[in-house]
Write an enzyme that holds these catalytic residues in place. Structure first.
Site, mmCIF file in Angstrom:
data_model
loop_
_atom_site.group_PDB
_atom_site.id
_atom_site.type_symbol
_atom_site.label_atom_id
_atom_site.label_comp_id
_atom_site.label_asym_id
_atom_site.label_seq_id
_atom_site.Cartn_x
_atom_site.Cartn_y
_atom_site.Cartn_z
ATOM 1 N N HIS A 125 0.818 -1.226 0.000
ATOM 2 C CA HIS A 125 0.000 0.000 0.000
ATOM 3 C C HIS A 125 0.850 1.273 0.000
ATOM 4 C CE1 HIS A 125 -3.691 -2.196 0.361
ATOM 5 N NE2 HIS A 125 -3.397 -2.697 1.541
ATOM 6 N N ASP A 162 -2.563 -10.630 -2.421
ATOM 7 C CA ASP A 162 -3.164 -10.078 -1.209
ATOM 8 C C ASP A 162 -4.601 -9.663 -1.543
ATOM 9 O OD1 ASP A 162 -2.081 -8.617 1.608
ATOM 10 O OD2 ASP A 162 -3.838 -7.673 0.693
ATOM 11 N N HIS A 164 -6.298 -7.217 -0.682
ATOM 12 C CA HIS A 164 -6.432 -5.786 -0.932
ATOM 13 C C HIS A 164 -5.613 -5.400 -2.165
ATOM 14 C CE1 HIS A 164 -6.946 -6.378 3.468
ATOM 15 N NE2 HIS A 164 -7.983 -5.574 3.266
ATOM 16 N N ASP A 246 -4.609 -12.821 3.202
ATOM 17 C CA ASP A 246 -5.875 -12.363 3.779
ATOM 18 C C ASP A 246 -7.083 -12.642 2.886
ATOM 19 O OD1 ASP A 246 -4.748 -10.532 2.044
ATOM 20 O OD2 ASP A 246 -4.785 -8.850 3.471
#
Ligand SMILES: [Zn+2]
Length: 309
Positions: A125, A162, A164, A246
């Site tokens: 991120h 991931d 996200h 995740d």
């Protein structure tokens, strides 16, 4: 040829406020899982400190210096609502960068077939000039640029599973035709980017959005149809994996229902591609994964597949 496991105890020194999901116990769970007998053949090395000039491959030096200067003597300093520095954060973050860079060095020089850097904080991120989403420096992105800058890799593919979207990696490589960034993630979900229409200035970004409730079938189809053919066509000299776990069904931060076997399957697909196009060269770095049992089992499945079964 061998698989390298890169860790360092300083990964436990990056503290987060009480109740924060990105916590030191994540690394303890990973390390415990990788103590099993079947992982005895791993070559285990400590992550060195990443250097400012390595970070500067992806982040302006002024940003890097500002992050380093922000660390508190005690307590926390928040850079955004869920991204905070503790006194131990800087060493952990620098070694997370250094671990990814070391993995590239060892794999590009043929000392290891592939590598997994089990460090935290995560990185995908982190944009060029912005820490966010538990991330400060984008280790996977730095690894890709380092392979090009130091080892002569012409093309590097970054695959990010991931749950996200890796907005930071996309931001860093938007204008970089030498790097293909491919992400499979849940939408809508934090951070909100990653729509399939976001394709980069050189059609070098591949975003595949899964929906809440999707599981193995949708994930594997996304990989088979949208990700793997693009990576193969790109003919990378190195594959970097942003390995977040995740998207597991147990994870509390998202609603994709993968199982450990899906991560082993995806890993094997990528090691096959790496064998075909990149001399087997693959470097994986830990990103998210917030249920400790799911994280431990998924990491074990991933590393087992890196080792070849
Ligand atoms: Zn994540």
């Amino acid at each position: 040829m061998t698989t390298l496991l890169i860790t360092h105890p300083s990964g436990l020194l990056h503290l987060t406020p009480a109740g924060h999901p990105e916590r030191p116990d994540r690394l303890r769970a990973v390390e415990r899982a990788l103590e099993a007998e079947r992982f005895a053949p791993l070559i285990r090395v400590e992550a060195p400190l990443g250097r400012l000039d390595e970070i500067a491959l992806c982040h302006p030096e002024a940003y890097a210096r500002a992050v380093l200067a922000a660390a508190p003597r005690e307590g926390f300093v928040h850079l955004d609502a869920d991204t905070a520095l503790s006194p131990g954060t800087i060493e952990a973050a620098l070694r997370a960068v250094g671990g990814a860079v070391l993995g590239v060095d060892e794999v590009m020089t043929g000392k290891a077939r592939n590598a997994f850097s089990a460090m935290r904080p995560p990185g995908h991120h982190a944009e060029r000039e912005r820490a966010m989403g538990f991330c400060f420096f984008n280790s996977a992105a730095i690894a890709a640029r380092h392979a090009r800058a130091t080892h002569g890799a012409e093309r590097v593919a970054i695959v990010d599973w991931d749950v996200h979207h890796g907005n930071g990696t996309q931001d860093i490589f938007w204008n970089d035709a030498g790097v293909l960034y491919a992400s499979v993630h849940e939408m809508p979900l934090y951070p909100g980017t990653g729509a399939p229409a976001e394709r980069g200035a050189h059609d070098n970004i591949v975003n595949v959005a899964l929906s809440s409730g999707d599981g193995s079938d949708a994930f594997r189809e996304a990989f088979d149809v949208a990700v793997l053919p693009r990576v193969a066509a790109f003919q990378p000299d190195l594959i970097v994996v942003s390995a977040g776990f995740d998207a597991h069904w147990r994870d509390p931060l998202a609603d994709i229902n993968l199982r450990e076997a899906d991560f082993a399957w995806a890993t094997q697909k990528l090691t096959d591609l790496a064998d075909r196009h990149a001399g087997g060269r693959l470097v994986s770095v830990l990103e998210g994964g917030y249920d400790l049992e799911a994280l431990a089992k998924s990491t074990a499945a991933h590393v087992g597949a890196l080792m070849g079964g």
